[in-house]
Design an enzyme around this catalytic site. Sequence first.
Site, PDB file in Angstrom:
ATOM      1  N   TYR A  78      73.722  -2.033  -0.711  1.00 41.24           N
ATOM      2  CA  TYR A  78      73.593  -2.604  -2.046  1.00 41.24           C
ATOM      3  C   TYR A  78      72.119  -2.680  -2.406  1.00 41.24           C
ATOM      4  O   TYR A  78      71.321  -3.274  -1.676  1.00 41.24           O
ATOM      5  CB  TYR A  78      74.248  -3.987  -2.073  1.00 41.24           C
ATOM      6  CG  TYR A  78      73.803  -4.896  -3.184  1.00 41.24           C
ATOM      7  CD1 TYR A  78      73.904  -4.516  -4.528  1.00 41.24           C
ATOM      8  CD2 TYR A  78      73.293  -6.166  -2.904  1.00 41.24           C
ATOM      9  CE1 TYR A  78      73.495  -5.366  -5.536  1.00 41.24           C
ATOM     10  CE2 TYR A  78      72.897  -7.016  -3.908  1.00 41.24           C
ATOM     11  CZ  TYR A  78      72.991  -6.612  -5.220  1.00 41.24           C
ATOM     12  OH  TYR A  78      72.592  -7.450  -6.224  1.00 41.24           O
ATOM     13  N   PHE A  79      71.743  -2.095  -3.546  1.00 44.38           N
ATOM     14  CA  PHE A  79      70.363  -2.108  -4.001  1.00 44.38           C
ATOM     15  C   PHE A  79      70.189  -3.230  -5.018  1.00 44.38           C
ATOM     16  O   PHE A  79      70.775  -3.210  -6.099  1.00 44.38           O
ATOM     17  CB  PHE A  79      70.004  -0.757  -4.631  1.00 44.38           C
ATOM     18  CG  PHE A  79      68.576  -0.671  -5.102  1.00 44.38           C
ATOM     19  CD1 PHE A  79      67.534  -0.651  -4.184  1.00 44.38           C
ATOM     20  CD2 PHE A  79      68.276  -0.597  -6.457  1.00 44.38           C
ATOM     21  CE1 PHE A  79      66.213  -0.559  -4.610  1.00 44.38           C
ATOM     22  CE2 PHE A  79      66.970  -0.499  -6.888  1.00 44.38           C
ATOM     23  CZ  PHE A  79      65.929  -0.487  -5.970  1.00 44.38           C
ATOM     24  N   ALA A  80      69.378  -4.224  -4.651  1.00 46.79           N
ATOM     25  CA  ALA A  80      69.119  -5.380  -5.513  1.00 46.79           C
ATOM     26  C   ALA A  80      67.759  -5.254  -6.173  1.00 46.79           C
ATOM     27  O   ALA A  80      66.777  -4.883  -5.528  1.00 46.79           O
ATOM     28  CB  ALA A  80      69.189  -6.668  -4.700  1.00 46.79           C
ATOM     29  N   PHE A  81      67.688  -5.574  -7.443  1.00 48.98           N
ATOM     30  CA  PHE A  81      66.454  -5.453  -8.228  1.00 48.98           C
ATOM     31  C   PHE A  81      66.173  -6.715  -9.029  1.00 48.98           C
ATOM     32  O   PHE A  81      65.102  -6.864  -9.603  1.00 48.98           O
ATOM     33  CB  PHE A  81      66.573  -4.271  -9.200  1.00 48.98           C
ATOM     34  CG  PHE A  81      67.841  -4.349 -10.013  1.00 48.98           C
ATOM     35  CD1 PHE A  81      67.904  -5.125 -11.149  1.00 48.98           C
ATOM     36  CD2 PHE A  81      68.986  -3.687  -9.588  1.00 48.98           C
ATOM     37  CE1 PHE A  81      69.083  -5.237 -11.863  1.00 48.98           C
ATOM     38  CE2 PHE A  81      70.170  -3.793 -10.300  1.00 48.98           C
ATOM     39  CZ  PHE A  81      70.222  -4.578 -11.442  1.00 48.98           C
ATOM     40  N   GLY A  82      67.151  -7.639  -9.101  1.00 54.20           N
ATOM     41  CA  GLY A  82      67.014  -8.850  -9.897  1.00 54.20           C
ATOM     42  C   GLY A  82      66.860 -10.076  -9.014  1.00 54.20           C
ATOM     43  O   GLY A  82      66.159 -10.035  -7.998  1.00 54.20           O
ATOM     44  N   SER A  83      67.536 -11.161  -9.360  1.00 52.49           N
ATOM     45  CA  SER A  83      67.362 -12.411  -8.625  1.00 52.49           C
ATOM     46  C   SER A  83      67.841 -12.306  -7.181  1.00 52.49           C
ATOM     47  O   SER A  83      67.399 -13.089  -6.324  1.00 52.49           O
ATOM     48  CB  SER A  83      68.083 -13.551  -9.340  1.00 52.49           C
ATOM     49  OG  SER A  83      69.474 -13.322  -9.389  1.00 52.49           O
TER      50      SER A  83
ATOM     51  N   GLU B 267      78.652 -11.998  -9.130  1.00 52.19           N
ATOM     52  CA  GLU B 267      77.853 -11.333 -10.163  1.00 52.19           C
ATOM     53  C   GLU B 267      78.705 -10.906 -11.357  1.00 52.19           C
ATOM     54  O   GLU B 267      78.178 -10.429 -12.353  1.00 52.19           O
ATOM     55  CB  GLU B 267      77.139 -10.105  -9.575  1.00 52.19           C
ATOM     56  CG  GLU B 267      75.965 -10.434  -8.675  1.00 52.19           C
ATOM     57  CD  GLU B 267      74.747 -10.902  -9.448  1.00 52.19           C
ATOM     58  OE1 GLU B 267      74.875 -11.224 -10.644  1.00 52.19           O
ATOM     59  OE2 GLU B 267      73.663 -10.936  -8.849  1.00 52.19           O
TER      60      GLU B 267
ATOM     61  N   TYR C  91      63.559 -17.416 -14.422  1.00 51.77           N
ATOM     62  CA  TYR C  91      64.266 -16.236 -13.919  1.00 51.77           C
ATOM     63  C   TYR C  91      63.273 -15.156 -13.491  1.00 51.77           C
ATOM     64  O   TYR C  91      63.441 -14.526 -12.437  1.00 51.77           O
ATOM     65  CB  TYR C  91      65.204 -15.700 -14.997  1.00 51.77           C
ATOM     66  CG  TYR C  91      66.080 -14.557 -14.546  1.00 51.77           C
ATOM     67  CD1 TYR C  91      67.159 -14.772 -13.697  1.00 51.77           C
ATOM     68  CD2 TYR C  91      65.828 -13.250 -14.965  1.00 51.77           C
ATOM     69  CE1 TYR C  91      67.976 -13.724 -13.279  1.00 51.77           C
ATOM     70  CE2 TYR C  91      66.639 -12.195 -14.553  1.00 51.77           C
ATOM     71  CZ  TYR C  91      67.702 -12.445 -13.714  1.00 51.77           C
ATOM     72  OH  TYR C  91      68.499 -11.399 -13.299  1.00 51.77           O
TER      73      TYR C  91
END
Length: 220
Positions: free
Chosen positions: A47-52, A126, A173
């Site tokens: 899983y590629f996370a870019f936000g919080s 999410e 945020y």
Amino acid sequence: MQTASLLFLNTYSAFMYTGNRLDTGLEQHLNCKGKADDILRFGRVRYFAFGSNMNPGVLQGLRQVKPIKACPGFVKEYKLAFNLLGTPGIEPSFASAEPSDKEDDELHGVLFTLTRLDWEKVARTEGVGLAYSLEEVVVNTYQGSKLQAVTLRTKPGPLRAPFGKDIQPSEGYLDLLIQGAEYYNLNKEYKDKLRSIRPNPAVLVNTKNMYRFLGINVSN
């Protein structure tokens, strides 16, 4: 209650799972080792996370998702967008991975290897299917590997900002993203880009205090 408010409450209800803080042992998993040519293998998901979710206080401390592996990387010809509608005056928008028509655009973030159960927890909290759709991407890790993964893109519909426009998020945020980028030592140019984003002036609450209440420490 408006749909946007429901989305906000659903998205951040995940933060209330526990009061446990960050397991500092996560640092031992910063290196990605081994390659697989599929997203799901042996019951694990990349899983590629870019936000919080880049912020370990969010993903691990409060969502109670404990990555098996984590390493920084980037996806070419993608960009960071803030086009998932939130609650006006509180949290106007959330982040999305959006394809870009510019060849030099890169979306930087963290590639996590998760158990299937932890991935299902991420997807559920999410709002995958309601707020986000899954996007298959190729992540270029900072160590030089290319690995397939899934990431999240705002789903077309009433929760997507109209006319292809971004809506500035709150200062709190943005801090979550910046802290996550610092923790995983993302590319300096990209970190500077995050810091250059101006927070939404129409936010009516102190979102830094709001995230502290949820158990996430943000910068002063």
